[in-house]
Enzyme design. Structure first.
Site, PDB file in Angstrom:
ATOM      1  CD1 TRP A  61      45.123  18.275   7.773  1.00  0.00           C
ATOM      2  CD2 TRP A  61      46.874  19.017   8.952  1.00  0.00           C
ATOM      3  NE1 TRP A  61      46.236  17.713   7.234  1.00  0.00           N
ATOM      4  CE2 TRP A  61      47.334  18.140   7.932  1.00  0.00           C
ATOM      5  CE3 TRP A  61      47.794  19.590   9.806  1.00  0.00           C
ATOM      6  CZ2 TRP A  61      48.697  17.852   7.757  1.00  0.00           C
ATOM      7  CZ3 TRP A  61      49.138  19.288   9.617  1.00  0.00           C
ATOM      8  CH2 TRP A  61      49.581  18.435   8.619  1.00  0.00           C
ATOM      9  CG  ASN A  62      41.095  23.992   7.648  1.00  0.00           C
ATOM     10  OD1 ASN A  62      40.689  23.565   6.574  1.00  0.00           O
ATOM     11  ND2 ASN A  62      40.383  23.916   8.762  1.00  0.00           N
ATOM     12  CG  HIS A  69      47.781  44.561  12.847  1.00  0.00           C
ATOM     13  ND1 HIS A  69      47.929  45.301  13.990  1.00  0.00           N
ATOM     14  CD2 HIS A  69      49.024  44.166  12.487  1.00  0.00           C
ATOM     15  CE1 HIS A  69      49.220  45.377  14.308  1.00  0.00           C
ATOM     16  NE2 HIS A  69      49.894  44.692  13.400  1.00  0.00           N
ATOM     17  CG  HIS A  73      44.478  43.008  15.858  1.00  0.00           C
ATOM     18  ND1 HIS A  73      43.407  43.504  15.161  1.00  0.00           N
ATOM     19  CD2 HIS A  73      45.386  44.020  15.908  1.00  0.00           C
ATOM     20  CE1 HIS A  73      43.656  44.752  14.816  1.00  0.00           C
ATOM     21  NE2 HIS A  73      44.856  45.102  15.264  1.00  0.00           N
ATOM     22  CG  ASP A  75      47.635  47.339  17.511  1.00  0.00           C
ATOM     23  OD1 ASP A  75      47.437  46.419  16.704  1.00  0.00           O
ATOM     24  OD2 ASP A  75      47.073  48.455  17.426  1.00  0.00           O
ATOM     25  CG  HIS A  79      51.265  48.199  14.710  1.00  0.00           C
ATOM     26  ND1 HIS A  79      51.309  47.808  13.392  1.00  0.00           N
ATOM     27  CD2 HIS A  79      50.061  48.833  14.863  1.00  0.00           C
ATOM     28  CE1 HIS A  79      50.195  48.186  12.778  1.00  0.00           C
ATOM     29  NE2 HIS A  79      49.438  48.823  13.635  1.00  0.00           N
ATOM     30  CG  HIS A 207      47.976  53.030  16.005  1.00  0.00           C
ATOM     31  ND1 HIS A 207      46.659  53.354  15.806  1.00  0.00           N
ATOM     32  CD2 HIS A 207      48.081  51.697  15.806  1.00  0.00           C
ATOM     33  CE1 HIS A 207      45.988  52.245  15.481  1.00  0.00           C
ATOM     34  NE2 HIS A 207      46.828  51.234  15.476  1.00  0.00           N
TER      35      HIS A 207
HETATM   36 MN    MN Z   1      46.408  46.735  14.878  1.00  0.00          MN
END
Ligand code: MN
Length: 261
Positions: A61-62, A69, A73, A75, A79, A207
C-alpha cells in the site's frame, strides 16, 4: 424489466458503452503552474508504506500526495472567491454527479489558434443545429488539447507572455453561468479558463462566473472525440473531502452504441 437490470444488461452486452474520460494519475500528470508570488500545487506522487516486506509481509500500500486540482478533477463553487459561500466538494448533491452531457467540438479552431476563445454565438449556433444545452448537465468543450496531456510543456504551452491554451471568452462565460441551464463545464485543458485568462476582464471568467453561479468544473478530460454530440450521460463523483475546493475524479461516460458522431 427494472431500469437498473436493463442498464446492467446493456453494459454487459455492449449496447451501452462505458468510456473513461480520465487522465492517468502519475508524477508525469501535468499540473497548473502559477507565476510568482502565487502558491502552487504539488505534482502527484506515491510513497510506499510496505510491499510484501518487513514493513508489511503480505500487503502492498501507498500514501498518495496530490493537490485537489491535480489531473482530471472537479472544481466546486467554493474554489473561487465568487462562490466562497457555496458548496465545498463534499456538499455537492450526489444527484448532480450523474448528468447528461453534450460535446461542442472546436478542435479545428483550437488547432489553428491555441488562444481560440468560444463565443456566445458559437454556442447559440450549436443550439440551432443540436437543440438546447442540457438542464443541469455538462457542456463538454472539445479542443483536441488532450493529445498534449502526456507532456507538461506542450500541455501548458507557455512562452514569455504566459500560457496559450484554448478557452472561453468572458462574455460567453457569463452567458453560460447566468443565461444557460447547464450545471457545469468540462474541458480538456489544465483548467476551465483559457491560458491567457489572467488578462481577461474579469480575470479567469469561467471560474469567476460559473463557480459564482453555483455551477461546477471538470478539467483534463480525454476521449471526448468518442462521445456523441448529444445523448451521453456523465458519472463524475469527486471524493467527499470535507471543506475541499476540488478533488481528483474518475469521469465515466455512458454512451448508447449507434449514438456515434
Ligand atoms: Mn481546478
Amino acid at each position: 424489466m427494472s431500469v437498473l437490470r436493463s442498464l446492467l444488461e446493456a453494459i454487459g452486452g455492449g449496447t451501452v458503452e462505458v468510456i473513461d474520460l480520465t487522465a492517468p494519475l502519475s508524477p508525469e500528470t501535468p499540473v497548473l503552474q502559477l507565476p510568482e508570488p502565487f502558491g502552487n500545487t504539488i505534482p502527484f506522487s506515491l510513497s510506499e508504506i510496505s510491499r510484501y516486506d518487513d514493513r508489511g509481509p503480505a500487503w502492498y500500500w501507498n500514501d498518495i500526495h496530490t493537490g485537489e486540482h491535480t489531473g482530471t478533477h472537479f472544481d466546486a463553487p467554493i474554489h473561487w472567491v465568487t462562490g466562497k459561500d457555496g458548496e465545498d466538494v463534499s456538499q455537492v448533491p450526489v444527484t448532480r454527479l450523474i448528468a447528461p452531457a453534450v460535446v461542442l467540438d472546436f478542435s479545428a479552431e483550437a488547432a489553428a489558434d491555441p488562444d481560440f476563445l468560444l463565443q456566445i454565438e458559437h454556442v447559440t449556433n450549436w443550439e440551432q443545429e443540436h437543440g438546447p444545452l442540457p438542464e443541469a448537465g455538462w457542456l463538454l468543450y472539445r479542443t483536441g488539447w488532450d493529445v498534449r496531456s502526456g507532456d507538461q510543456a506542450r500541455f501548458l504551452n507557455a512562452d514569455e507572455n504566459g500560457p496559450h491554451t484554448p478557452g472561453i471568452s468572458a462574455e460567453c462565460a457569463r452567458w453560460l453561468a447566468e443565461r444557460s441551464p447547464i450545471g457545469g463545464l468540462g474541458v480538456e485543458t489544465v483548467g476551465t479558463d483559457a491560458g491567457a485568462a489572467h488578462s481577461f476582464d474579469p480575470a479567469f471568467p469561467c471560474h469567476s462566473f460559473l463557480l459564482g453561479a453555483g455551477k461546477y468544473g471538470l478539467t483534463q478530460l480525454r476521449n471526448l472525440d468518442r462521445l456523441p454530440v448529444t445523448g451521453s450521460v456523465i458519472v463524475a463523483p469527486p471524493l467527499p473531502i470535507v471543506g475541499g475546493s476540488g478533488s481528483p475524479v474518475r469521469v465515466l461516460a455512458l454512451v448508447e452504441s449507434g449514438a456515434g458522431r
